[in-house]
Design an enzyme around this catalytic site. Structure first.
Site, PDB file in Angstrom:
ATOM      1  N   ASP A 177       0.843  -1.194   0.000  1.00 47.49           N
ATOM      2  CA  ASP A 177       0.000   0.000   0.000  1.00 47.49           C
ATOM      3  C   ASP A 177       0.880   1.246   0.000  1.00 47.49           C
ATOM      4  O   ASP A 177       1.646   1.471   0.938  1.00 47.49           O
ATOM      5  CB  ASP A 177      -0.893  -0.022   1.248  1.00 47.49           C
ATOM      6  CG  ASP A 177      -2.095   0.891   1.131  1.00 47.49           C
ATOM      7  OD1 ASP A 177      -1.997   1.917   0.441  1.00 47.49           O
ATOM      8  OD2 ASP A 177      -3.135   0.576   1.717  1.00 47.49           O
ATOM      9  N   ASP A 178       0.808   2.033  -1.063  1.00 42.36           N
ATOM     10  CA  ASP A 178       1.574   3.287  -1.166  1.00 42.36           C
ATOM     11  C   ASP A 178       3.078   3.057  -1.324  1.00 42.36           C
ATOM     12  O   ASP A 178       3.876   3.850  -0.806  1.00 42.36           O
ATOM     13  CB  ASP A 178       1.358   4.182   0.065  1.00 42.36           C
ATOM     14  CG  ASP A 178      -0.019   4.831   0.105  1.00 42.36           C
ATOM     15  OD1 ASP A 178      -0.829   4.544  -0.790  1.00 42.36           O
ATOM     16  OD2 ASP A 178      -0.279   5.615   1.032  1.00 42.36           O
ATOM     17  N   CYS A 210      -5.739   4.458  -3.762  1.00 43.12           N
ATOM     18  CA  CYS A 210      -5.864   3.016  -3.549  1.00 43.12           C
ATOM     19  C   CYS A 210      -7.091   2.354  -4.143  1.00 43.12           C
ATOM     20  O   CYS A 210      -6.979   1.411  -4.920  1.00 43.12           O
ATOM     21  CB  CYS A 210      -5.768   2.702  -2.067  1.00 43.12           C
ATOM     22  SG  CYS A 210      -7.238   3.141  -1.124  1.00 43.12           S
ATOM     23  N   ASP A 227      -0.518  -0.642  -4.841  1.00 46.83           N
ATOM     24  CA  ASP A 227      -1.725  -0.019  -5.387  1.00 46.83           C
ATOM     25  C   ASP A 227      -1.462   1.336  -6.024  1.00 46.83           C
ATOM     26  O   ASP A 227      -2.174   1.745  -6.939  1.00 46.83           O
ATOM     27  CB  ASP A 227      -2.829   0.074  -4.324  1.00 46.83           C
ATOM     28  CG  ASP A 227      -2.418   0.857  -3.083  1.00 46.83           C
ATOM     29  OD1 ASP A 227      -1.253   1.286  -2.985  1.00 46.83           O
ATOM     30  OD2 ASP A 227      -3.275   1.026  -2.182  1.00 46.83           O
ATOM     31  N   ASN A 228      -0.482   2.060  -5.554  1.00 45.86           N
ATOM     32  CA  ASN A 228      -0.115   3.344  -6.165  1.00 45.86           C
ATOM     33  C   ASN A 228       1.280   3.715  -5.706  1.00 45.86           C
ATOM     34  O   ASN A 228       1.814   3.131  -4.759  1.00 45.86           O
ATOM     35  CB  ASN A 228      -1.112   4.456  -5.802  1.00 45.86           C
ATOM     36  CG  ASN A 228      -1.405   4.572  -4.326  1.00 45.86           C
ATOM     37  OD1 ASN A 228      -2.452   4.141  -3.865  1.00 45.86           O
ATOM     38  ND2 ASN A 228      -0.483   5.156  -3.576  1.00 45.86           N
TER      39      ASN A 228
END
Length: 649
Positions: free
Chosen positions: A34-35, A72, A324-325
């Protein structure tokens, strides 16, 4: 005589098992952070050695892999659905333009990757973060498509030391004092053991929250209010002293830390203050905390690979690592966060190993083919032997360029296009806020579109960004990878007009037009690439193409607000393609691997199930320490918690 008969039967049995194993479709294990950035060295072998040992060296890294909506929940939907956000219309983290309620109302989980895989005979497993507002209020409305889903629930999703989960819609439990990534690792190992014992091919997605910011949400009875606090990510206690000498990588080719001259940037960025030394010292520590939080993810990778190895299924499993990003720390005038159109937020790691993929054995060789999250679902379907079904699902993506690393055993029908995609669009709707420098005011009008062109030989690389104020930025990424010098008014008209035309098509693309916008721009077939479009004989045509424009800034998608000259043309082409596909005879073959791996045989036979199916799932050791979520939390008003949705994304 009896002895010979026994030997013969044993040999026949072994041959049958070998043949069954040879025809079993591959498994997939996806570790999805995540991130996590793909630019600021977060995956460096110093910080994630197990990632390299277990995935990078036995496999390959796609160095030009991007998300297209850098936040996300829309990005995760792009991944599973194989469509851009302008086609899913799922554009935000929370409602009304995003959020779990809208995700369900759009019917996304009626037709997305886990459902498609289940239809192919796969078992599907999920553990970790699903969507931000999957919570203690809606956990019973379980997302479809998962054989077993053990999802984090808000308000515990981003609580590193007190995570809370709901398994298959059961009342949530919390794990006080247990580190979130470690709990997810325990659960993932149990799921994989269960998947192997079931004797069917499986897809398992493992989604830790690291290196996302930490979020604490609680009800203050004195103030009679819910309070939400955001902090940098929290490492596991054993990792607090790691990487104490790590610093933000000023030595990368981007060189865009603390950009002094932003006179050529949009007005809202020009208004941002330049970070002072105390802010820079803090951002350096935020960077180190992100790296430390990923150390437990690296340990998770080690445990997952050991479990697959012990089960004897590693060689028939695709192991994938992505995020996700992307994320920025200290770049341009920003503190820390995502949702901008700059490469730090769009480029993410993508590493893969598995059957048919040639091992790199080092960090140097890499796959340079452009890949996007919308390519993920068609890639998985193709590797699962259902490439003939990809065209039936109205996907915007196409299988990743793994053929460039074929070791001779990749599927015979894996697509090998003459011209791999070399242009793509990005898009975002909503505001911007700094996730760690909270003294900087939130900016509400951050909706934007972008187009990026990449020549694989690195002869040309361009990016055009259009803000919802219609301010424009153009960067030559070959000479300026840090996106420091906006040359929109300085570059030659041929480049500018072609980029404007590409953007006007791609912001409304559907299906084939997303991978081949040239077919819309030149239906006669005279142009099929960026270089061909630059021929001077097309100058007049491109000069007359109306650029994409916003009517105003909106935090959501409105077709009337986003003006493209090609919207009706693209819609007509997509409708014609759908009608043509409907006329094709249905192809519903179930493909299976042969022992050579290069050939495929069409068969309707059952998937090999050598082990006897196990009726009861394996239980993670950590479950002994779980306790029910307090009743007052289950009865609370979740909507009041989300006062800063971008920080929660």
């Amino acid at each position: 005589m009896l002895q010979r008969l026994v030997v013969a039967l044993c040999l026949l049995g072994f041959a049958a098992l070998t043949a069954a194993a040879a025809h079993q479709r591959p498994n997939f294990v996806v570790i999805f952070t995540d991130d996590q950035d793909g630019i600021q060295n977060s995956t460096h072998p110093r910080y994630q050695p197990k990632l390299h040992e277990h995935i990078r060296y036995p496999g390959i890294e796609l160095k030009n892999y991007f998300v297209t909506t850098p936040v996300c929940c829309p990005s995760r939907t792009n991944l599973w659905r194989g469509q851009f956000s302008h086609n899913t219309n799922f554009t935000d983290v929370l409602g009304p333009h995003g959020g779990y309620a809208k995700w369900k109302s759009l019917g996304i989980d009626k037709s997305y990757l886990p459902v498609w895989l289940q239809n192919l005979g796969y078992n599907t497993y999920y553990v970790g973060k699903f969507l931000v507002d999957y919570s203690v209020s809606n956990y019973q409305n379980v997302p479809a498509g998962w054989t077993d889903i053990d999802a984090l629930v808000t308000p515990y999703t981003f609580d590193y030391n007190n995570p809370g989960f709901s398994r298959n819609g059961a009342t949530p439990n919390i794990y006080p004092g247990f580190y979130s990534t470690d709990v997810i690792a325990d659960k993932a190992v149990a799921q994989i053991k269960t998947a192997v014992a079931a004797g069917k091919p499986f897809y398992a997605q493992i989604s830790p929250i690291a290196p996302h910011t930490s979020t604490q949400i609680y009800f203050d009875p004195v103030a009679n209010a819910t309070k939400t606090f955001f902090y940098p990510p929290i490492p596991a206690p054993r990792h607090w002293e790691l990487f104490s000498d790590a610093t933000l990588p000023e030595g990368t080719s981007h060189k865009n830390l603390y950009e002094a001259d932003v006179s050529d940037k949009p007005a809202w960025i020009r208004a941002l203050p330049l970070a002072q030394q105390n802010n820079r010292t803090y951002l350096e520590e935020v960077y180190r905390l992100r790296l430390r939080s990923l150390a437990s993810v690296d340990e998770l990778i080690d445990r997952v690979v050991a479990t697959l190895q012990e089960a004897g299924v590693l060689d028939n499993t695709y192991l994938i690592y992505s995020a996700d990003n992307g994320y920025h720390v200290g770049t341009h005038r920003f503190g820390a966060g995502k949702v901008t159109a700059y490469d730090e937020d769009l480029r993410v790691p993508f590493l893969i190993r598995g059957p048919g993929i040639r091992a790199s054995h080092s960090d140097k060789p890499a796959n340079s083919k452009v890949g996007l999250h919308v390519d993920f679902a068609p890639t998985i379907l193709t590797l699962a032997g259902a490439g003939d079904q990809v065209g039936d699902k109205a996907l915007d993506g196409t299988p990743l360029g793994l053929y460039a690393n074929d070791d001779g055993n990749l599927l015979a029908d894996y697509p090998r296009p003459a011209n791999h995609r070399n242009q793509f669009q990005g898009e975002f709707w909503g505001g911007w806020s700094d996730e760690v420098l909270h003294h900087i005011p939130r900016y509400t009008n951050n909706s934007w579109k972008a187009v990026r062109v990449y020549d694989e030989d690195n002869q040309q690389a361009w990016k055009l960004i259009v803000s919802c104020t219609n301010e424009r930025e153009l960067y030559d990424l070959k000479t300026d990878p840090g996106e420091l010098c906006n040359i929109y008014n300085k570059t030659r008209a041929a480049v500018r007009t072609r980029l404007e035309a590409l953007l006007a098509v791609l912001v409304v693309c559907k299906g084939e037009s997303c991978t081949n916008p040239w077919k819309i721009l030149h239906p006669e077939g005279s142009v099929n690439s960026w270089n061909q479009s630059l021929d001077r004989k097309y100058d007049k045509y491109y000069a007359n193409v109306a650029p994409f424009q916003y009517r105003t800034c909106l935090p959501y998608q409105d077709h009337n607000n986003e003006v493209s000259a090609f919207r009706s043309t693209v819609a007509a082409a997509a409708a014609a393609a759908a009608a043509a596909a409907a006329q094709q005879p249905g192809r519903r073959r179930m493909y299976t691997w042969t022992s050579a791996g290069r050939q495929l045989s069409a068969t309707a036979s059952a998937i090999a199930t050598s082990p006897q199916p196990r009726s009861e799932p394996f239980v993670a050791e950590v479950e002994r320490h779980s306790v029910p979520v307090p009743a007052e939390v289950l009865q609370s008003d979740v909507a009041k918690w989300f006062d800063n949705p971008l920080a929660l994304a």
